[in-house]
Write an enzyme that holds these catalytic residues in place. Structure first.
Site, PDB file in Angstrom:
ATOM      1  N   TYR A  57       0.842  -1.200   0.000  1.00 23.68           N
ATOM      2  CA  TYR A  57       0.000   0.000   0.000  1.00 23.68           C
ATOM      3  C   TYR A  57       0.880   1.254   0.000  1.00 23.68           C
ATOM      4  O   TYR A  57       1.754   1.410   0.860  1.00 23.68           O
ATOM      5  CB  TYR A  57      -0.931   0.049   1.214  1.00 23.68           C
ATOM      6  CG  TYR A  57      -1.970  -1.052   1.277  1.00 23.68           C
ATOM      7  CD1 TYR A  57      -2.269  -1.846   0.172  1.00 23.68           C
ATOM      8  CD2 TYR A  57      -2.664  -1.299   2.456  1.00 23.68           C
ATOM      9  CE1 TYR A  57      -3.216  -2.853   0.243  1.00 23.68           C
ATOM     10  CE2 TYR A  57      -3.630  -2.300   2.535  1.00 23.68           C
ATOM     11  CZ  TYR A  57      -3.896  -3.078   1.419  1.00 23.68           C
ATOM     12  OH  TYR A  57      -4.840  -4.076   1.493  1.00 23.68           O
ATOM     13  N   PRO A 209     -16.753  -3.110   1.950  1.00 25.50           N
ATOM     14  CA  PRO A 209     -18.164  -3.387   2.246  1.00 25.50           C
ATOM     15  C   PRO A 209     -19.097  -2.305   1.695  1.00 25.50           C
ATOM     16  O   PRO A 209     -20.286  -2.539   1.512  1.00 25.50           O
ATOM     17  CB  PRO A 209     -18.217  -3.426   3.782  1.00 25.50           C
ATOM     18  CG  PRO A 209     -17.041  -2.620   4.239  1.00 25.50           C
ATOM     19  CD  PRO A 209     -15.979  -2.852   3.199  1.00 25.50           C
ATOM     20  N   LYS A 218     -23.704   8.417  -2.810  1.00 27.19           N
ATOM     21  CA  LYS A 218     -23.273   9.768  -3.208  1.00 27.19           C
ATOM     22  C   LYS A 218     -23.045   9.901  -4.714  1.00 27.19           C
ATOM     23  O   LYS A 218     -22.994  11.004  -5.239  1.00 27.19           O
ATOM     24  CB  LYS A 218     -22.012  10.174  -2.445  1.00 27.19           C
ATOM     25  CG  LYS A 218     -20.745   9.416  -2.827  1.00 27.19           C
ATOM     26  CD  LYS A 218     -19.563   9.884  -1.994  1.00 27.19           C
ATOM     27  CE  LYS A 218     -18.358   8.972  -2.188  1.00 27.19           C
ATOM     28  NZ  LYS A 218     -17.308   9.271  -1.226  1.00 27.19           N
ATOM     29  N   GLN A 293     -15.967  10.024   8.854  1.00 25.77           N
ATOM     30  CA  GLN A 293     -16.322   8.799   8.120  1.00 25.77           C
ATOM     31  C   GLN A 293     -16.087   7.571   9.005  1.00 25.77           C
ATOM     32  O   GLN A 293     -16.862   6.620   8.987  1.00 25.77           O
ATOM     33  CB  GLN A 293     -15.486   8.684   6.841  1.00 25.77           C
ATOM     34  CG  GLN A 293     -15.812   9.740   5.799  1.00 25.77           C
ATOM     35  CD  GLN A 293     -14.814   9.732   4.646  1.00 25.77           C
ATOM     36  OE1 GLN A 293     -13.620   9.516   4.839  1.00 25.77           O
ATOM     37  NE2 GLN A 293     -15.297   9.977   3.449  1.00 25.77           N
TER      38      GLN A 293
END
Length: 335
Positions: A57, A209, A218, A293
């Protein structure tokens, strides 16, 4: 909705938070360090103890950011997961599940994470170029040397999981998890991987998910994606999200809004709670670019969705759900 809840990871004795925090496409690339630290802090504040990353990553920077973010936390109070397989350097051996790469990678990951061990070390894909025996023997040495407590895999097929599990038993190491993509829209693990995992004692730690943000509602059909959203950011998975960005998928997702409202949940909470209704799912990984979030998604812990609601969701999304088990794929040659 309230306190974080915990589940066993597979049939192991280790508990993980139902919501885990993952930094795949955020830390070290999309989000500046301060924002990343704020998101990790928010995760700890809502009771998340499970943190998932990988050496690949952000070209190893994500592990380093997570290591700095968790510094000073009580190590025994955390479950830190990382992965190995994808290229992390220019050389022909800087990739794969060879013994050489696994042994070098665990040391690099521990250095970046600033810890002596990871709780779970995962094979990030199945490696067709290395004998499975070699991979599992290397994992056994990692476990037996105390550098990882448990072993897991990610995006492996049922047959591959079975073969690895048989070797893990022989080598006396705990293979306890699989990390697949799973969501209301992407259910390819249900037919084969989940039954095999239940039988063998593996739990799923599911990624995406919220289907890369699509299940938040959105993204609107026929309209350009919102500025700064994942669908506009090449670094943060715009290519990944494309399969969901059709008008048919987006308009179908809009029809889930009244169901979420009826359940008193945001769309994101509904999506995260939905994967947690599957008893083979141990934890749902959420990523974030902002602390709010994290808080929003974490509120899906402990939520029970009633049978009527689950049925209504299925009826709406049935035409667009992907169920083909063959969609679980690893590269056909060394990456």
């Amino acid at each position: 909705m309230g306190l974080m809840e915990f589940r066993h990871l597979g049939r192991s004795g280790m508990l993980v938070s139902e919501i885990s925090y993952g930094n795949w496409i955020t830390h070290g690339s999309q989000v500046e360090e301060d924002a990343a630290l704020a998101c990790v802090r928010a995760a700890l504040d809502v009771g998340i103890t499970t943190f998932d990353t990988a050496d690949v990553y952000a070209a190893t920077r994500a592990e380093a950011v997570l290591g700095r973010a968790l510094k000073g936390e009580r190590r025994e109070g955390l479950e830190i997961f990382t992965k190995v397989y994808w290229p992390t350097g220019p050389g022909p051996n800087d990739r794969s599940l060879s013994r050489k790469h696994i042994m070098e990678s665990i040391n690099g990951s521990l250095r970046r994470l600033q810890t002596d061990y990871v709780d779970l070390y995962q094979a990030h894909r199945y490696d067709v170029s290395t004998p499975l025996e070699e991979t599992m023997e290397a994992f056994a040495d990692v476990v037996h040397s105390g550098k990882a407590h448990y072993i897991g895999v990610s995006e492996w097929r049922a047959s591959e999981i079975r073969a690895a599990h048989a070797l893990a038993r022989e080598l006396r190491i705990p293979l306890i998890s699989n990390q697949p993509q799973y969501s209301i829209l992407w259910r390819v693990i249900e037919a084969e991987v989940v039954p095999a995992s239940e039988e063998l004692g593996l739990g799923q730690i599911v990624w995406s998910p919220i289907a890369q943000g699509v299940l938040t509602g959105k993204y609107l059909p026929g309209q350009p994606p919102p500025e700064g959203s994942r669908a506009t950011d090449e670094k943060s998975g715009a290519n990944f999200i494309q399969r969901f960005m059709t008008d048919e998928v987006l308009s179908t997702v809009q029809r889930l809004k009244p169901l979420a409202e009826q359940a008193g949940l945001t769309m994101a909470q509904l999506a995260v709670a939905w994967v947690l209704q599957n008893p083979n799912v141990s934890s749902a990984i959420v990523g974030a670019t902002r602390p709010d979030q994290v808080r929003d998604n974490a509120a899906a812990a402990g939520v029970k969705l009633d049978a009527g609601l689950l049925k209504a969701i299925d009826e709406i999304v049935e035409p667009i759900v992907e169920r083909d088990p063959a969609k679980t794929v690893s590269p056909s040659h060394r990456p």
